[in-house]
Design a protein around this motif. Structure first.
Motif, PDB file in Angstrom:
ATOM      1  N   GLU A 163      -3.704  -8.323  -0.825  1.00  0.00           N
ATOM      2  CA  GLU A 163      -4.463  -7.072  -0.792  1.00  0.00           C
ATOM      3  C   GLU A 163      -3.517  -5.914  -0.525  1.00  0.00           C
ATOM      4  OE1 GLU A 163      -8.353  -6.904   1.307  1.00  0.00           O
ATOM      5  OE2 GLU A 163      -7.396  -5.318   2.492  1.00  0.00           O
TER       6      GLU A 163
ATOM      7  N   SER B 251      -3.854  -1.373  -0.137  1.00  0.00           N
ATOM      8  CA  SER B 251      -4.688  -0.167  -0.178  1.00  0.00           C
ATOM      9  C   SER B 251      -3.821   1.059  -0.424  1.00  0.00           C
ATOM     10  CB  SER B 251      -5.451   0.009   1.135  1.00  0.00           C
ATOM     11  OG  SER B 251      -6.406  -1.026   1.293  1.00  0.00           O
TER      12      SER B 251
ATOM     13  N   GLY C   1       0.816  -1.192   0.000  1.00  0.00           N
ATOM     14  CA  GLY C   1       0.000   0.000   0.000  1.00  0.00           C
ATOM     15  C   GLY C   1       0.859   1.253   0.000  1.00  0.00           C
TER      16      GLY C   1
ATOM     17  N   SER D 190      -7.267  -6.290  -4.709  1.00  0.00           N
ATOM     18  CA  SER D 190      -7.075  -7.569  -4.018  1.00  0.00           C
ATOM     19  C   SER D 190      -7.315  -8.763  -4.920  1.00  0.00           C
ATOM     20  CB  SER D 190      -8.011  -7.662  -2.806  1.00  0.00           C
ATOM     21  OG  SER D 190      -9.362  -7.734  -3.217  1.00  0.00           O
TER      22      SER D 190
ATOM     23  N   THR E  50      -8.570  -0.014  -2.812  1.00  0.00           N
ATOM     24  CA  THR E  50      -8.024  -1.306  -2.392  1.00  0.00           C
ATOM     25  C   THR E  50      -8.100  -2.274  -3.565  1.00  0.00           C
ATOM     26  OG1 THR E  50      -8.724  -0.917  -0.111  1.00  0.00           O
ATOM     27  CG2 THR E  50      -8.220  -3.197  -0.728  1.00  0.00           C
TER      28      THR E  50
ATOM     29  N   THR F  22      -9.754   6.011  -0.727  1.00  0.00           N
ATOM     30  CA  THR F  22      -8.899   4.859  -0.463  1.00  0.00           C
ATOM     31  C   THR F  22      -9.281   3.779  -1.466  1.00  0.00           C
ATOM     32  OG1 THR F  22      -8.682   5.356   1.888  1.00  0.00           O
ATOM     33  CG2 THR F  22      -8.220   3.092   1.208  1.00  0.00           C
TER      34      THR F  22
END
Length: 164
Positions: A158, A160, A1, A152, A150, A148
């Motif tokens: 995953e 973000s 992320g 996955s 995300t 945000t």
């Protein structure tokens, strides 16, 4: 992320969910039957695109790669070893602020991973660490500052990213 910078050059920043295929050894002129022997692994990716810039460049008959290669674009999730994922049946999902925007499976892609790799490596030598993105399913759409996003592979990987 991490963070994705919303650049001043655009007013229409879009997400594009894609599977990234990461090359493990030098690959050139390899036939489709053997290309998967060159894959080290995978990652879930967001091929961030300045949609208005892309359309402007297309209209002016100019290369539009600039719309996809600005700082912090190509958001990439964690590395997944090749033996941990069946490339031909991967569920992928992208959410913006928890709302599902893209949800697809690689089994429904226009071109499967071996076909894409064979095509690319017939024209470009691929080196270890290179990543080929497989194309995005329907549902591409806008991202705004503060969102945000995300990406996955449910149950596997995953990541973000905050839009700043």
């Amino acid at each position: 992320g991490g963070e994705i910078i919303y650049p001043k050059i655009t007013n229409n920043l879009h997400h594009e969910l894609e599977l990234g295929v990461i090359i493990g050894k030098k690959m050139s002129q390899v036939a489709k039957d053997n290309v998967m022997d060159y894959v080290a692994g995978y990652s879930i990716t967001n091929d961030v695109t300045c949609r208005d810039l892309q359309e402007q460049c297309k209209k002016e008959r100019k290369p539009w790669d600039i719309s996809k290669c600005l700082d912090t674009f190509c958001a990439v999730g964690p590395f997944i070893p090749a033996d941990k994922l069946k490339h031909n049946n991967v569920e992928m999902k992208l959410t913006v602020n928890g709302e599902v925007r893209q949800h697809a499976n690689t089994k429904d892609m226009l071109f499967d991973v071996p076909t894409l790799l064979e095509y690319v490596n017939q024209h470009v030598t691929l080196m270890p660490g290179d990543m080929i993105q497989t194309g995005t399913p329907e549902g591409v759409g806008p991202m705004e500052v503060g969102d945000t996003v995300t990406i996955s592979i449910p149950g596997v990987s995953e990541a973000s990213f905050k839009i700043v």
